[in-house]
Design a protein around this motif. Structure first.
Motif, PDB file in Angstrom:
ATOM      1  N   GLU A 195       0.634  -1.243   0.144  1.00 38.94           N
ATOM      2  CA  GLU A 195       0.128  -0.092  -0.115  1.00 38.94           C
ATOM      3  C   GLU A 195       0.875   1.293   0.016  1.00 38.94           C
ATOM      4  OE1 GLU A 195      -2.494  -0.527   3.513  1.00 38.94           O
ATOM      5  OE2 GLU A 195      -3.911  -1.212   2.168  1.00 38.94           O
ATOM      6  N   ASN A 196       0.335   2.420  -0.503  1.00 40.29           N
ATOM      7  CA  ASN A 196       0.823   3.674  -0.285  1.00 40.29           C
ATOM      8  C   ASN A 196       2.155   3.887  -1.167  1.00 40.29           C
ATOM      9  OD1 ASN A 196      -1.226   4.372   1.714  1.00 40.29           O
ATOM     10  ND2 ASN A 196      -0.058   3.397   3.241  1.00 40.29           N
ATOM     11  N   LEU A 197       2.177   3.212  -2.223  1.00 35.66           N
ATOM     12  CA  LEU A 197       3.331   3.496  -3.169  1.00 35.66           C
ATOM     13  C   LEU A 197       3.187   4.796  -3.644  1.00 35.66           C
ATOM     14  CD1 LEU A 197       3.294   0.285  -5.173  1.00 35.66           C
ATOM     15  CD2 LEU A 197       5.317   0.859  -3.548  1.00 35.66           C
ATOM     16  N   CYS A 198       4.622   5.550  -3.794  1.00 34.24           N
ATOM     17  CA  CYS A 198       4.727   6.729  -4.137  1.00 34.24           C
ATOM     18  C   CYS A 198       4.657   6.904  -5.806  1.00 34.24           C
ATOM     19  CB  CYS A 198       5.926   7.500  -3.718  1.00 34.24           C
ATOM     20  SG  CYS A 198       7.297   6.982  -4.502  1.00 34.24           S
ATOM     21  N   PRO A 199       4.138   7.909  -6.474  1.00 34.24           N
ATOM     22  CA  PRO A 199       4.247   7.921  -7.630  1.00 34.24           C
ATOM     23  C   PRO A 199       5.547   7.907  -8.487  1.00 34.24           C
ATOM     24  CG  PRO A 199       2.943   9.803  -6.808  1.00 34.24           C
ATOM     25  CD  PRO A 199       3.646   9.167  -5.849  1.00 34.24           C
ATOM     26  N   PHE A 200       6.532   8.319  -8.000  1.00 35.54           N
ATOM     27  CA  PHE A 200       7.899   8.089  -8.676  1.00 35.54           C
ATOM     28  C   PHE A 200       8.462   6.709  -8.579  1.00 35.54           C
ATOM     29  CE2 PHE A 200       7.316  12.391  -6.998  1.00 35.54           C
ATOM     30  CZ  PHE A 200       8.071  13.206  -8.277  1.00 35.54           C
ATOM     31  N   CYS A 201       8.150   5.790  -7.593  1.00 38.30           N
ATOM     32  CA  CYS A 201       8.713   4.514  -7.481  1.00 38.30           C
ATOM     33  C   CYS A 201       7.643   3.454  -8.435  1.00 38.30           C
ATOM     34  CB  CYS A 201       8.447   4.020  -6.161  1.00 38.30           C
ATOM     35  SG  CYS A 201       9.878   4.435  -5.004  1.00 38.30           S
ATOM     36  N   ILE A 202       6.646   4.179  -8.981  1.00 33.38           N
ATOM     37  CA  ILE A 202       5.702   3.455  -9.922  1.00 33.38           C
ATOM     38  C   ILE A 202       6.491   3.878 -11.365  1.00 33.38           C
ATOM     39  CG2 ILE A 202       3.486   2.949 -10.943  1.00 33.38           C
ATOM     40  CD1 ILE A 202       2.022   3.498  -8.374  1.00 33.38           C
ATOM     41  N   ALA A 203       6.612   5.150 -11.520  1.00 31.45           N
ATOM     42  CA  ALA A 203       7.123   5.717 -12.573  1.00 31.45           C
ATOM     43  C   ALA A 203       8.442   5.099 -13.134  1.00 31.45           C
ATOM     44  CB  ALA A 203       6.918   7.233 -12.719  1.00 31.45           C
ATOM     45  N   ASN A 204       9.247   4.799 -12.233  1.00 31.17           N
ATOM     46  CA  ASN A 204      10.580   4.466 -12.398  1.00 31.17           C
ATOM     47  C   ASN A 204      10.813   3.193 -12.554  1.00 31.17           C
ATOM     48  OD1 ASN A 204      10.946   3.682  -9.715  1.00 31.17           O
ATOM     49  ND2 ASN A 204      11.967   5.897  -9.271  1.00 31.17           N
ATOM     50  N   GLY A 205       9.847   2.370 -12.190  1.00 32.45           N
ATOM     51  CA  GLY A 205       9.870   0.962 -12.288  1.00 32.45           C
ATOM     52  C   GLY A 205      10.539   0.181 -10.895  1.00 32.45           C
ATOM     53  N   LEU A 206      10.735   0.892 -10.119  1.00 33.93           N
ATOM     54  CA  LEU A 206      11.485   0.419  -8.783  1.00 33.93           C
ATOM     55  C   LEU A 206      10.447  -0.472  -7.845  1.00 33.93           C
ATOM     56  CD1 LEU A 206      13.909   0.438  -6.948  1.00 33.93           C
ATOM     57  CD2 LEU A 206      12.852   2.300  -5.769  1.00 33.93           C
ATOM     58  N   ALA A 207       9.247   0.103  -7.877  1.00 29.81           N
ATOM     59  CA  ALA A 207       8.137  -0.783  -7.278  1.00 29.81           C
ATOM     60  C   ALA A 207       8.065  -2.094  -7.734  1.00 29.81           C
ATOM     61  CB  ALA A 207       6.820   0.147  -6.937  1.00 29.81           C
ATOM     62  N   ALA A 208       7.817  -2.011  -9.142  1.00 25.93           N
ATOM     63  CA  ALA A 208       7.364  -3.154  -9.698  1.00 25.93           C
ATOM     64  C   ALA A 208       8.788  -4.341  -9.659  1.00 25.93           C
ATOM     65  CB  ALA A 208       7.268  -3.136 -11.397  1.00 25.93           C
ATOM     66  N   GLU A 209      10.003  -3.758  -9.733  1.00 27.71           N
ATOM     67  CA  GLU A 209      11.008  -4.579  -9.575  1.00 27.71           C
ATOM     68  C   GLU A 209      11.339  -5.166  -8.055  1.00 27.71           C
ATOM     69  OE1 GLU A 209      16.105  -4.144 -10.072  1.00 27.71           O
ATOM     70  OE2 GLU A 209      14.671  -2.993 -10.919  1.00 27.71           O
ATOM     71  N   LYS A 210      10.832  -4.332  -7.310  1.00 30.16           N
ATOM     72  CA  LYS A 210      11.150  -4.476  -5.724  1.00 30.16           C
ATOM     73  C   LYS A 210      10.138  -5.487  -5.349  1.00 30.16           C
ATOM     74  CE  LYS A 210      11.811  -2.673  -1.197  1.00 30.16           C
ATOM     75  NZ  LYS A 210      12.156  -1.318  -0.347  1.00 30.16           N
ATOM     76  N   PHE A 211       8.981  -5.537  -5.733  1.00 34.96           N
ATOM     77  CA  PHE A 211       8.080  -6.550  -5.276  1.00 34.96           C
ATOM     78  C   PHE A 211       7.575  -7.333  -6.090  1.00 34.96           C
ATOM     79  CE2 PHE A 211       7.450  -2.574  -2.750  1.00 34.96           C
ATOM     80  CZ  PHE A 211       7.890  -2.918  -1.548  1.00 34.96           C
ATOM     81  N   ASP A 212       8.033  -7.595  -7.381  1.00 33.42           N
ATOM     82  CA  ASP A 212       7.903  -8.434  -8.484  1.00 33.42           C
ATOM     83  C   ASP A 212       6.053  -7.977  -8.761  1.00 33.42           C
ATOM     84  OD1 ASP A 212       7.984 -10.504 -10.538  1.00 33.42           O
ATOM     85  OD2 ASP A 212       7.528 -11.932  -9.134  1.00 33.42           O
ATOM     86  N   ALA A 213       5.886  -6.917  -8.980  1.00 31.78           N
ATOM     87  CA  ALA A 213       4.764  -6.419  -9.106  1.00 31.78           C
ATOM     88  C   ALA A 213       4.352  -6.002 -10.690  1.00 31.78           C
ATOM     89  CB  ALA A 213       4.395  -5.453  -8.146  1.00 31.78           C
ATOM     90  N   GLU A 214       2.853  -5.869 -10.741  1.00 33.37           N
ATOM     91  CA  GLU A 214       2.355  -5.297 -12.007  1.00 33.37           C
ATOM     92  C   GLU A 214       1.283  -4.543 -11.558  1.00 33.37           C
ATOM     93  OE1 GLU A 214       1.385  -8.202 -15.024  1.00 33.37           O
ATOM     94  OE2 GLU A 214       3.698  -8.343 -15.657  1.00 33.37           O
ATOM     95  N   PHE A 215       0.732  -3.364 -12.154  1.00 34.61           N
ATOM     96  CA  PHE A 215      -0.157  -2.537 -11.825  1.00 34.61           C
ATOM     97  C   PHE A 215      -1.492  -2.393 -12.767  1.00 34.61           C
ATOM     98  CE2 PHE A 215       3.756  -0.860 -10.439  1.00 34.61           C
ATOM     99  CZ  PHE A 215       3.453  -0.390  -8.942  1.00 34.61           C
ATOM    100  N   VAL A 216      -1.363  -3.352 -13.692  1.00 35.28           N
ATOM    101  CA  VAL A 216      -2.556  -3.709 -14.809  1.00 35.28           C
ATOM    102  C   VAL A 216      -2.720  -4.965 -14.758  1.00 35.28           C
ATOM    103  CG1 VAL A 216      -3.274  -2.876 -16.939  1.00 35.28           C
ATOM    104  CG2 VAL A 216      -2.007  -1.486 -15.940  1.00 35.28           C
ATOM    105  N   GLN A 217      -4.034  -5.613 -14.652  1.00 33.44           N
ATOM    106  CA  GLN A 217      -4.448  -6.885 -14.823  1.00 33.44           C
ATOM    107  C   GLN A 217      -4.460  -7.434 -16.233  1.00 33.44           C
ATOM    108  OE1 GLN A 217      -7.658  -8.900 -12.514  1.00 33.44           O
ATOM    109  NE2 GLN A 217      -8.952  -8.446 -14.327  1.00 33.44           N
ATOM    110  N   ASP A 218      -4.882  -6.716 -17.245  1.00 32.88           N
ATOM    111  CA  ASP A 218      -4.916  -7.224 -18.502  1.00 32.88           C
ATOM    112  C   ASP A 218      -4.974  -6.101 -19.504  1.00 32.88           C
ATOM    113  OD1 ASP A 218      -4.881  -9.135 -20.268  1.00 32.88           O
ATOM    114  OD2 ASP A 218      -7.026  -9.847 -20.153  1.00 32.88           O
ATOM    115  N   ALA A 219      -4.744  -6.547 -20.690  1.00 31.89           N
ATOM    116  CA  ALA A 219      -4.696  -5.515 -21.815  1.00 31.89           C
ATOM    117  C   ALA A 219      -4.932  -6.024 -23.163  1.00 31.89           C
ATOM    118  CB  ALA A 219      -3.360  -4.798 -21.921  1.00 31.89           C
ATOM    119  N   GLU A 220      -5.357  -5.373 -24.126  1.00 37.18           N
ATOM    120  CA  GLU A 220      -5.701  -5.985 -25.477  1.00 37.18           C
ATOM    121  C   GLU A 220      -4.781  -5.603 -26.523  1.00 37.18           C
ATOM    122  OE1 GLU A 220      -9.692  -4.841 -26.687  1.00 37.18           O
ATOM    123  OE2 GLU A 220     -10.488  -5.693 -25.058  1.00 37.18           O
TER     124      GLU A 220
END
Length: 283
Positions: A159-184
């Motif tokens: 919870e409470n991730l800052c915008p910068f850690c999402i934008a630079n990919g740090l949060a995704a890398e650190k937590f092996d996370a994605e922010f979008v469930q699906d895409a066409e």
């Protein structure tokens, strides 16, 4: 009739007559502020109906359980309905309070201070990010007054991730996370664009999870929730609804599509040809 109820009835009629435009919603929220300041029991009962009207079901149910005294069958039915709506909808899909002129200016300045997300250009307006008291970002460990209001797709409950850690990919890398469930996507895959969308773009709140649309060999920009009324106000309803019908999913949606409603539209725009299109989701 008590004056609180009389005022609410007048504003509700205005809301219906004006098809829920921003001024009528603002008027309802102003009445919420007024009634919330008093301990009068009759005012609190009207406040329950106000919360209900605005889609604040958790607030409505919580207050109703406080003020209910020797409920009759009709009241028990209302309690049951609000309890169910509180559990399924909560306050997530409530009518947002329209910003005043000064608030709009402050919001614009705040948005300019955040990273730019090409596929989600105004995550403050869509509610993906919220502003509040400073919280510690679990990714960088720094305090931020703006943070992600959704939960990323990963093993841990982050919870409470800052915008910068999402934008630079740090949060995704650190937590092996994605922010979008699906895409066409159609055509040859593009790993760079996939990474930018799934790992560096804030998602959006929807009934069954995000589904990101694409066009012109690129992902589209997400603009927010819409109903038929909003599409007509933008002058794009005929084209957008006709294109959606060709998808062969929900049929004859024009009458039932409501912004943040049980059948809700999610508006996208192509970054290249500028064409609008919607994804539709239901509770």
């Amino acid at each position: 009739m008590n004056p609180y109820l009389q005022k609410y009835i007048t504003l509700k009629k205005q809301y219906i007559a004006q098809e829920g435009n921003s001024s009528s919603v603002s008027a309802l929220y102003d009445l919420v502020d007024e009634l919330a300041k008093t301990d009068d029991l009759e005012a609190k009962k009207v406040l329950v109906d106000l919360y209900d009207q605005l889609g604040l079901y958790t607030s409505a149910y919580s207050l109703l359980t406080e003020v209910l005294d020797k409920p009759d069958r009709k009241q028990l039915k209302k309690v049951s309905r609000l309890q169910e709506m509180s559990q399924s909808h909560g306050d997530r899909f409530a009518h947002p309070r329209p910003l005043r002129k000064e608030e709009k200016k402050q919001r614009k300045e705040l948005l300019q201070s955040l990273p730019h997300f090409i596929y989600h250009p105004d995550p403050l307006a869509t509610g993906a990010f919220v502003e509040g008291e400073a919280k510690i970002c679990p990714s960088c460990g720094k305090e931020s007054n703006v943070y992600y209001d959704l939960i990323p797709y990963c093993i841990d409950n982050i919870e409470n991730l800052c915008p910068f850690c999402i934008a630079n990919g740090l949060a995704a890398e650190k937590f092996d996370a994605e922010f979008v469930q699906d895409a066409e996507w159609s055509g040859q895959t593009n790993p760079e664009k996939d990474k930018l969308l799934f790992c560096q773009t804030p998602g959006y709140s929807s009934w069954q999870g995000e589904n990101w649309l694409s066009c012109c060999q690129d992902y589209c920009a997400y603009l927010g929730t819409v109903g038929t009324k909003e599409l007509k106000e933008m002058g794009i309803a005929e084209q957008v609804l006709a294109d959606y019908e060709e998808r062969g999913e929900y049929q004859d949606i024009e009458e039932y599509l409501v912004k943040d409603g049980s059948l809700c539209g999610y508006l996208f725009r192509c970054l290249h040809c500028q064409k609008y299109q919607i994804w539709v989701d239901a509770d």
